[in-house]
Write an enzyme that holds these catalytic residues in place. Sequence first.
Site, mmCIF file in Angstrom:
data_model
loop_
_atom_site.group_PDB
_atom_site.id
_atom_site.type_symbol
_atom_site.label_atom_id
_atom_site.label_comp_id
_atom_site.label_asym_id
_atom_site.label_seq_id
_atom_site.Cartn_x
_atom_site.Cartn_y
_atom_site.Cartn_z
ATOM 1 N N ARG A 1 -9.934 2.982 0.492
ATOM 2 C CA ARG A 1 -8.918 2.524 1.461
ATOM 3 C C ARG A 1 -8.389 1.175 0.966
ATOM 4 N NH1 ARG A 1 -10.026 2.964 7.718
ATOM 5 N NH2 ARG A 1 -7.737 2.870 7.766
ATOM 6 N N ASP B 1 -8.348 -6.856 9.294
ATOM 7 C CA ASP B 1 -8.674 -6.122 8.059
ATOM 8 C C ASP B 1 -8.517 -6.991 6.826
ATOM 9 O OD1 ASP B 1 -7.788 -3.974 10.160
ATOM 10 O OD2 ASP B 1 -9.131 -3.022 8.699
#
Length: 352
Positions: A95, A242
């Site tokens: 990711r 994130d």
Amino acid sequence: MEFKSKIKTIEWIDNYSKMVDQTVIPYEYKFINITSGDEMFNAIRNMIVRGAPAIGIAGAHGIILYAQELAGKSLDRESFINELIKKAEYMKTSRPTAVNLMWAVDKQIEVIKNSKSDIAGIIKELKINGIKLENEDIEINKKIGDYGAEVVPKGAAILTHCNAGALATVGYGTALGVIRSAYAKDNTIQVFADETRPRQQGARITTFELAMDGIPVTLITDGMCSYFMKKGMIDMVVVGADRIAANGDTANKIGTYTVAIAAKYHNIPFYIAAPLSTIDISIKTGDEIPIEERSHDEVTHINGKPVCPLSGVNIINPGFDVTPHELIAGIITEKGILRPEYNKSIAEIFKQ
Ligand code: MRU
């Protein structure tokens, strides 16, 4: 003050990784065992495990799994190390946005590069480090919780977006860690959880874990936040992150930016809660943060059923957005709350 949370999202057991399968929450709460490196890559990519710190630990576990597999291939030590580092670099691509993944895999690469041991010894060292990272994650979250609880007003209604909870970390959570610690001091606080389309981590995961821990939570859809802010029903916002750039610009789940703008307009403090491993000082601003583009099915379907015509409609599905630092009242970390100007406070904290 500590709140006893029952959830442990991911754990290394002997020679495999055990994790909560987040794709089936809230219908089921079940654990699955990940026994190979490629399985771990797919578990991260397909969001069986998700949330920035949790995928970091998953990545670190994945390197142990790859090491175990390579050990069965009768390679000499040098080839074992070279192959393992290639696998580690591959794991980082599972990711793109959450920097905790790259951070944790890099911690394992350091172990491999610094090791003086034979292959069996390297695997042992990777396991020790994987478990250390796991335990540290919970400790860090509790510290974030304690610092964050200090800025939660008495009886506050706190809005959160996506899931930055125990299920996005090894346990306790970052944004929900703040909420857990605040609740331990004052059980009159309550949470508003944004649904968080398209994958509904707020509806499926945040409400699930808060209800499990008995913390009052009200589910709202994403478009409702300004309505409740205008009515004076939200006192503060806390979300996770994130990736945070050196100037404080923060990538978090798509829709976070909208919440931050609404909070600014209504004069409501908007906080980020994140470990220092989420700060990427190698990038100057949020413009450099890679944004994951996810499958269009997440937008066109809910629970496998279409919510729009499946032809003649264009779809775009960025997984994250970047909230500009000007909208952020503070970044709650394990070393205290960073305040503007973030260029300075972030640089300062990394010097310590
Ligand atoms: O796509 P996800 O579910 O992995 O996104 C999660 C988030 O955006 C969280 O808010 C973030 O990772 C912080 S988790 C402590």
